[in-house]
Design a protein around this motif. Structure first.
Motif, mmCIF file in Angstrom:
data_model
loop_
_atom_site.group_PDB
_atom_site.id
_atom_site.type_symbol
_atom_site.label_atom_id
_atom_site.label_comp_id
_atom_site.label_asym_id
_atom_site.label_seq_id
_atom_site.Cartn_x
_atom_site.Cartn_y
_atom_site.Cartn_z
ATOM 1 N N HIS A 165 -42.452 4.764 -10.256
ATOM 2 C CA HIS A 165 -42.064 6.652 -9.690
ATOM 3 C C HIS A 165 -42.695 7.438 -10.310
ATOM 4 O O HIS A 165 -42.885 8.324 -9.227
ATOM 5 N N VAL A 166 -43.150 7.502 -11.304
ATOM 6 C CA VAL A 166 -44.348 8.331 -12.105
ATOM 7 C C VAL A 166 -45.808 8.669 -11.128
ATOM 8 O O VAL A 166 -46.147 9.632 -11.036
ATOM 9 N N TRP A 167 -46.147 7.905 -10.770
ATOM 10 C CA TRP A 167 -47.575 7.713 -10.405
ATOM 11 C C TRP A 167 -47.122 8.048 -8.450
ATOM 12 O O TRP A 167 -48.202 8.202 -7.783
ATOM 13 N N LYS A 168 -46.565 7.436 -7.901
ATOM 14 C CA LYS A 168 -46.147 7.565 -6.579
ATOM 15 C C LYS A 168 -45.481 9.123 -6.113
ATOM 16 O O LYS A 168 -46.316 9.775 -5.136
ATOM 17 N N ASN A 169 -44.834 9.753 -7.305
ATOM 18 C CA ASN A 169 -44.114 11.000 -6.463
ATOM 19 C C ASN A 169 -45.036 11.831 -7.527
ATOM 20 O O ASN A 169 -45.148 13.203 -7.035
ATOM 21 N N GLU A 170 -45.815 11.749 -8.719
ATOM 22 C CA GLU A 170 -47.348 13.184 -9.266
ATOM 23 C C GLU A 170 -45.839 13.744 -9.915
ATOM 24 O O GLU A 170 -45.676 15.267 -10.485
ATOM 25 N N VAL A 171 -44.521 13.443 -10.426
ATOM 26 C CA VAL A 171 -44.013 14.430 -11.195
ATOM 27 C C VAL A 171 -43.456 13.038 -12.508
ATOM 28 O O VAL A 171 -43.080 11.854 -12.354
ATOM 29 N N THR A 172 -43.388 13.900 -13.472
ATOM 30 C CA THR A 172 -43.260 12.738 -14.879
ATOM 31 C C THR A 172 -41.586 14.206 -15.364
ATOM 32 O O THR A 172 -41.106 15.221 -14.960
ATOM 33 N N PRO A 173 -40.996 12.870 -16.264
ATOM 34 C CA PRO A 173 -39.718 13.859 -16.682
ATOM 35 C C PRO A 173 -39.585 14.749 -17.127
ATOM 36 O O PRO A 173 -40.875 15.042 -18.139
ATOM 37 N N ALA A 174 -38.747 15.595 -17.020
ATOM 38 C CA ALA A 174 -38.892 17.072 -17.879
ATOM 39 C C ALA A 174 -38.678 16.846 -19.606
ATOM 40 O O ALA A 174 -39.065 17.884 -19.887
ATOM 41 N N GLU A 175 -38.841 15.608 -20.600
ATOM 42 C CA GLU A 175 -38.136 15.740 -21.119
ATOM 43 C C GLU A 175 -39.641 15.502 -21.652
ATOM 44 O O GLU A 175 -40.011 15.151 -23.216
ATOM 45 N N TRP A 176 -41.007 14.960 -20.864
ATOM 46 C CA TRP A 176 -41.672 14.083 -21.470
ATOM 47 C C TRP A 176 -42.478 15.868 -21.787
ATOM 48 O O TRP A 176 -43.942 15.678 -22.501
ATOM 49 N N GLY A 177 -42.415 16.561 -21.440
ATOM 50 C CA GLY A 177 -42.869 17.733 -22.170
ATOM 51 C C GLY A 177 -42.404 17.993 -23.173
ATOM 52 O O GLY A 177 -42.703 19.481 -23.576
ATOM 53 N N LYS A 178 -41.296 17.891 -23.957
ATOM 54 C CA LYS A 178 -40.373 18.230 -24.742
ATOM 55 C C LYS A 178 -41.047 17.868 -26.651
ATOM 56 O O LYS A 178 -41.749 16.546 -26.233
ATOM 57 N N GLY A 179 -41.075 18.259 -27.304
ATOM 58 C CA GLY A 179 -41.083 17.492 -28.766
ATOM 59 C C GLY A 179 -40.960 17.810 -29.911
ATOM 60 O O GLY A 179 -40.778 19.027 -29.916
ATOM 61 N N ILE A 180 -40.839 17.110 -30.635
ATOM 62 C CA ILE A 180 -40.216 17.273 -32.105
ATOM 63 C C ILE A 180 -40.748 18.331 -32.886
ATOM 64 O O ILE A 180 -41.935 17.987 -34.226
ATOM 65 N N ILE A 181 -41.055 19.637 -33.068
ATOM 66 C CA ILE A 181 -41.869 20.750 -34.217
ATOM 67 C C ILE A 181 -41.330 20.064 -35.518
ATOM 68 O O ILE A 181 -40.339 20.352 -35.857
ATOM 69 N N LEU A 182 -42.874 19.032 -35.931
ATOM 70 C CA LEU A 182 -42.649 18.818 -37.368
ATOM 71 C C LEU A 182 -43.571 19.762 -38.173
ATOM 72 O O LEU A 182 -44.389 19.685 -38.039
#
Length: 551
Positions: free
Chosen positions: A500-517
């Motif tokens: 789905h990501v490869w076909k539409n060239e859109v990643t889930p918004a949550e992939w742009g988030k990270g836990i700051i450690l």
């Protein structure tokens, strides 16, 4: 001042130093802000290095239901913050390896979550600020020099200490409740038995040398100071408890992630039920059109996996092995009952208790060493390093204080957030290049032969094989072990998401988030920023990264 005995007022103390402090009528206003009572202990523990002593201290704090405990003479070198059972301890000691002096502050679970900032000033001074309802509380823990530490007639050491203490107190925000909890090593007050805090080793002299001071504005919020002679950690100082009409307010914190017990996936029955739960939801979604929103697809996956993990895998449980034997516990109880007399019986019981605790510690270390040897024989290096850290007494370091670019500790919450913003702007952004490249001068290269087909199952399996185990999860709370050992259903669902990501060239918004450690660093100079940070990404985002470099 309220406390055990009388002490010179701040005005009198400043006058003795050649200063004049004007009386401000506004400071006489008394404010009672809450009906909740906060219990703060003051205790000279005479060292916490003996086996089992810190465990006994925590048991006593739990028994008296204390919130905070000001500690002196910990005999710990260096400065830092560490966890012991459900308590946290901040200590400020000498930079050398010599175990002397050292002040500290023991925090209950609630107090630790209310801590705004702290500063380790010296091996005799420590200051901490807490968030309370309607007002802030600042506590100064201090340990005054004794006469034996100074030459006759030489008051330079004492003058330096009191001048430093005066500077610390004068820099506390005026609207805060100010408590100075101190072991002054000076006799004050009368001989009321309920106010005597120190017994000489020979049992013939009893003095009042531990005190609590409060600023005049909040004097009516301090309700009581009492000495508890029944509390015992094997020393000649008594526990003094200050009761303040005050309520701590827990700071707004991110909800702690509970890690799933992924090792249960090795059980075939649990794995089968885990896959059946996920497979039921996946089969329903597989029949639908794959043109759904990628964020919705990702949310369905994470919600289903987390729900199945909670139901079938459960959470990891921390191991807190009890190493103190029942015989030692019995000796501790007998020593506590004998403390009021401080006679030969108490001294003998104290000797027996310390010897019994040492033997218990040796037996526990021997067991840990046997477990380490067994793990080494089975080539379980992760467990080997865990056991090694236990044997050498290594504990995880808490993130140190946030400092500005000049090395000053930042105490304001808004200023700390602004400092983090500056840190990441400098870390993730680069300056504009001074010279630009003219790509028109380059000749057109041959067209590269790159595989542009959607991902296939073999590539997903290979990407999962590259994931390392025992890594912390990201915001999705899905560990690498769940993806690697979860079975065919999870792998098919991952393939669906990757396609789905490869076909539409859109990643889930949550992939742009990270836990700051926050990662604490050793201080090499007064101007270093002693905390850096690293973001934790989702496991599937790491799994998808190999597709960016396909050949």
């Amino acid at each position: 001042m309220k406390g055990s005995g009388e002490s010179p007022s701040r005005e009198a103390t400043n006058s003795m130093r050649g200063r004049k402090t004007r009386y401000n009528p506004k400071e006489t206003t008394s404010i009672n802000i809450t009906k909740t009572k906060l219990k703060i202990g003051n205790w000279n523990v005479q060292g916490l290095n003996a086996p089992g002593k810190i465990d006994v201290l925590i048991d006593e704090c739990d028994r008296y239901k204390l919130d905070l405990v000001a500690l002196t003479e910990l005999h710990w070198p260096g400065q830092g913050r560490s966890r012991h059972k459900n308590w946290e301890i901040i200590h400020s000691g000498p930079d050398t390896s010599r175990r002397e002096k050292t002040v500290g502050l023991l925090l209950s679970h609630t107090a630790a979550k209310s801590l705004l900032s702290y500063e380790c000033i010296s091996d005799r001074l420590l200051i901490a600020r807490f968030n309370c309802k309607h007002v802030k509380l600042t506590i100064v823990v201090c340990y005054a020099p004794t006469n034996s530490e100074t030459r006759p007639g030489d008051t330079a050491n004492k003058d330096a200490f009191y001048n430093q203490l005066d500077d610390v107190v004068s820099n506390i925000p005026k609207h805060d409740i100010q408590l100075v909890v101190r072991d002054m090593n000076a006799q004050l007050g009368d001989d009321n038995i309920h106010k005597l805090t120190w017994n000489s080793p020979d049992g013939k002299t009893v003095n009042q040398i531990d005190h609590t001071l409060v600023n005049r504005k909040w004097r009516n919020s301090l309700k009581d100071v009492k000495v508890y002679r029944g509390a015992d950690v094997g020393g000649d100082h008594n526990l003094a408890i200050t009761t303040v009409r005050l309520s701590l307010a827990v700071l707004k914190q991110q909800k702690k992630q509970l890690k799933f017990n992924s090792s249960n996936l090795s059980n075939r029955d649990i794995l089968a039920s885990f896959n059946a739960t996920i497979g039921g939801k996946f089969n329903i979604l597989a029949e639908l059109d794959d043109t759904s929103d990628i964020n919705e697809e990702w949310a369905n996956f994470t919600d289903t996996v987390n729900s199945a993990a909670r139901e079938h895998l459960g959470y990891r449980k921390g191991k807190q092995e009890e190493w103190i034997s029942s015989e030692s516990r019995d000796l501790i109880s007998r020593r506590k009952r004998a403390k009021p007399s401080l006679g030969s019986d108490y001294q003998e019981l104290n000797r027996q208790t310390r010897a019994s605790l040492r033997n218990d510690k040796k037996a526990w270390y021997s067991k840990i060493a046997d477990d380490l040897e067994s793990a080494a024989r089975s080539n379980n290096m992760r467990e080997v390093y865990q056991m090694k850290n236990i044997l050498i007494g290594k504990t995880s370091r808490r993130a140190s204080q946030i400092r500005d670019v000049n090395g000053n500790i930042i105490k304001d919450e808004a200023a700390r957030l602004q400092r983090w913003s500056e840190y990441f702007k400098g870390l993730l952004n680069a300056d504009e290049p001074e010279e630009t490249i003219d790509f028109s001068v380059f000749t057109q290269a041959e067209e590269l032969n790159i595989n542009m087909d959607p991902p296939v199952r073999e590539e997903v399996d290979k990407a999962l094989g590259l994931l390392k185990r025992n890594k912390a999860p990201g915001v999705d709370n899905i560990t690498p072990e769940i993806l690697k050992d979860g079975g065919d259903v999870i792998r098919e669902w991952l393939l669906r998401i990757c396609q789905h990501v490869w076909k539409n060239e859109v990643t889930p918004a949550e992939w742009g988030k990270g836990i700051i450690l926050p990662l604490p660093k050793k201080e090499t100079s007064p101007t270093v920023v002693t905390t850096e940070a690293s973001p934790l990404l989702t496991s599937l985002e790491k799994c998808f990264q190999p597709f960016y470099s396909r050949e």
